[in-house]
Design a protein around this motif. Structure first.
Motif, PDB file in Angstrom:
ATOM      1  N   PRO A  66     -40.724  19.558  60.153  1.00 52.00           N
ATOM      2  CA  PRO A  66     -39.946  19.867  58.954  1.00 52.00           C
ATOM      3  C   PRO A  66     -38.579  19.175  58.928  1.00 52.00           C
ATOM      4  O   PRO A  66     -38.074  18.841  57.858  1.00 52.00           O
ATOM      5  CB  PRO A  66     -39.785  21.381  58.976  1.00 52.00           C
ATOM      6  CG  PRO A  66     -40.479  21.881  60.158  1.00 52.00           C
ATOM      7  CD  PRO A  66     -41.097  20.751  60.881  1.00 52.00           C
ATOM      8  N   LEU A  69     -39.266  15.745  57.627  1.00 54.15           N
ATOM      9  CA  LEU A  69     -39.466  15.839  56.177  1.00 54.15           C
ATOM     10  C   LEU A  69     -38.138  16.074  55.462  1.00 54.15           C
ATOM     11  O   LEU A  69     -37.906  15.559  54.369  1.00 54.15           O
ATOM     12  CB  LEU A  69     -40.462  16.949  55.850  1.00 54.15           C
ATOM     13  CG  LEU A  69     -41.906  16.669  56.236  1.00 54.15           C
ATOM     14  CD1 LEU A  69     -42.755  17.916  56.021  1.00 54.15           C
ATOM     15  CD2 LEU A  69     -42.465  15.501  55.469  1.00 54.15           C
ATOM     16  N   GLY A  70     -37.267  16.841  56.098  1.00 53.77           N
ATOM     17  CA  GLY A  70     -35.936  17.081  55.531  1.00 53.77           C
ATOM     18  C   GLY A  70     -35.129  15.806  55.401  1.00 53.77           C
ATOM     19  O   GLY A  70     -34.426  15.604  54.408  1.00 53.77           O
ATOM     20  N   ILE A  72     -36.347  12.829  54.964  1.00 56.47           N
ATOM     21  CA  ILE A  72     -36.924  12.091  53.833  1.00 56.47           C
ATOM     22  C   ILE A  72     -36.457  12.700  52.514  1.00 56.47           C
ATOM     23  O   ILE A  72     -36.069  11.975  51.585  1.00 56.47           O
ATOM     24  CB  ILE A  72     -38.459  12.074  53.936  1.00 56.47           C
ATOM     25  CG1 ILE A  72     -38.888  11.261  55.152  1.00 56.47           C
ATOM     26  CG2 ILE A  72     -39.090  11.523  52.659  1.00 56.47           C
ATOM     27  CD1 ILE A  72     -40.346  11.395  55.523  1.00 56.47           C
ATOM     28  N   LEU A  73     -36.472  14.025  52.421  1.00 56.51           N
ATOM     29  CA  LEU A  73     -36.033  14.687  51.193  1.00 56.51           C
ATOM     30  C   LEU A  73     -34.553  14.440  50.911  1.00 56.51           C
ATOM     31  O   LEU A  73     -34.155  14.228  49.762  1.00 56.51           O
ATOM     32  CB  LEU A  73     -36.313  16.183  51.264  1.00 56.51           C
ATOM     33  CG  LEU A  73     -37.761  16.590  51.111  1.00 56.51           C
ATOM     34  CD1 LEU A  73     -37.922  18.095  51.304  1.00 56.51           C
ATOM     35  CD2 LEU A  73     -38.288  16.179  49.748  1.00 56.51           C
ATOM     36  N   ILE A  74     -33.724  14.481  51.948  1.00 59.99           N
ATOM     37  CA  ILE A  74     -32.293  14.198  51.771  1.00 59.99           C
ATOM     38  C   ILE A  74     -32.100  12.789  51.226  1.00 59.99           C
ATOM     39  O   ILE A  74     -31.289  12.567  50.326  1.00 59.99           O
ATOM     40  CB  ILE A  74     -31.534  14.396  53.104  1.00 59.99           C
ATOM     41  CG1 ILE A  74     -31.405  15.877  53.411  1.00 59.99           C
ATOM     42  CG2 ILE A  74     -30.158  13.739  53.059  1.00 59.99           C
ATOM     43  CD1 ILE A  74     -30.875  16.189  54.787  1.00 59.99           C
ATOM     44  N   THR A  75     -32.860  11.843  51.743  1.00 57.38           N
ATOM     45  CA  THR A  75     -32.758  10.464  51.263  1.00 57.38           C
ATOM     46  C   THR A  75     -33.161  10.360  49.799  1.00 57.38           C
ATOM     47  O   THR A  75     -32.485   9.690  49.005  1.00 57.38           O
ATOM     48  CB  THR A  75     -33.637   9.538  52.122  1.00 57.38           C
ATOM     49  OG1 THR A  75     -33.256   9.679  53.496  1.00 57.38           O
ATOM     50  CG2 THR A  75     -33.487   8.103  51.708  1.00 57.38           C
ATOM     51  N   ILE A  76     -34.235  11.033  49.422  1.00 56.84           N
ATOM     52  CA  ILE A  76     -34.678  11.013  48.025  1.00 56.84           C
ATOM     53  C   ILE A  76     -33.626  11.650  47.129  1.00 56.84           C
ATOM     54  O   ILE A  76     -33.289  11.108  46.065  1.00 56.84           O
ATOM     55  CB  ILE A  76     -36.040  11.718  47.889  1.00 56.84           C
ATOM     56  CG1 ILE A  76     -37.125  10.884  48.572  1.00 56.84           C
ATOM     57  CG2 ILE A  76     -36.379  11.969  46.424  1.00 56.84           C
ATOM     58  CD1 ILE A  76     -38.449  11.601  48.720  1.00 56.84           C
ATOM     59  N   ILE A  77     -33.069  12.764  47.544  1.00 60.61           N
ATOM     60  CA  ILE A  77     -32.056  13.460  46.737  1.00 60.61           C
ATOM     61  C   ILE A  77     -30.795  12.609  46.605  1.00 60.61           C
ATOM     62  O   ILE A  77     -30.235  12.488  45.505  1.00 60.61           O
ATOM     63  CB  ILE A  77     -31.745  14.843  47.345  1.00 60.61           C
ATOM     64  CG1 ILE A  77     -32.951  15.764  47.169  1.00 60.61           C
ATOM     65  CG2 ILE A  77     -30.492  15.456  46.720  1.00 60.61           C
ATOM     66  CD1 ILE A  77     -32.882  17.039  47.982  1.00 60.61           C
ATOM     67  N   TRP A  80     -31.440   9.846  44.202  1.00 65.63           N
ATOM     68  CA  TRP A  80     -31.451  10.369  42.835  1.00 65.63           C
ATOM     69  C   TRP A  80     -30.027  10.591  42.331  1.00 65.63           C
ATOM     70  O   TRP A  80     -29.706  10.241  41.195  1.00 65.63           O
ATOM     71  CB  TRP A  80     -32.251  11.662  42.779  1.00 65.63           C
ATOM     72  CG  TRP A  80     -32.215  12.306  41.440  1.00 65.63           C
ATOM     73  CD1 TRP A  80     -32.919  11.952  40.331  1.00 65.63           C
ATOM     74  CD2 TRP A  80     -31.425  13.430  41.054  1.00 65.63           C
ATOM     75  NE1 TRP A  80     -32.621  12.785  39.291  1.00 65.63           N
ATOM     76  CE2 TRP A  80     -31.699  13.702  39.706  1.00 65.63           C
ATOM     77  CE3 TRP A  80     -30.507  14.235  41.735  1.00 65.63           C
ATOM     78  CZ2 TRP A  80     -31.086  14.745  39.021  1.00 65.63           C
ATOM     79  CZ3 TRP A  80     -29.907  15.274  41.046  1.00 65.63           C
ATOM     80  CH2 TRP A  80     -30.202  15.510  39.713  1.00 65.63           C
TER      81      TRP A  80
END
Length: 103
Positions: A66, A69-70, A72-77, A80
């Motif tokens: 996780p 995955l976090g 990766i999500l931080i990078t996407i956010i 954005w």
């Protein structure tokens, strides 16, 4: 674009302020991405036991999954956030500077 217009844009104080503001924002975003990625890599290098710990007793998923995955999500956010600000604020300011310089 002619050299004259280009020179007017480069000499415009609004353009220089826009470049400074955009560069400062980009640097902040870069630092945040580096913290996320290199922080995760440093955890892998120096605290493998934390990342290897299981999420639940008898489970197979470790804490590292996780967390990865976090990252990766931080990078996407963060991407954005940057794109949203660039499309709304920076592009509008750049268009106004170009129009002003063409007159």
């Amino acid at each position: 674009m002619s050299q004259e217009i280009y020179a007017r844009i480069r000499g415009n104080p609004k353009f220089q302020a826009l470049v400074s503001k955009r560069n400062a924002f980009s640097l902040i975003m870069l630092v945040l991405v580096f913290i996320a990625y290199y922080g995760y890599i440093l955890l892998i290098a120096f605290d493998k036991s934390l990342l290897a710990a299981k999420l639940s007793a008898g489970g197979v998923t470790s804490v590292g999954i996780p967390m990865g995955l976090g990252v990766i999500l931080i990078t996407i956010i963060l991407t954005w956030i940057y794109v949203r600000r660039a499309n709304s604020e920076f592009d509008a300011e750049a268009d106004a500077i170009i129009k002003e310089s063409q007159q």
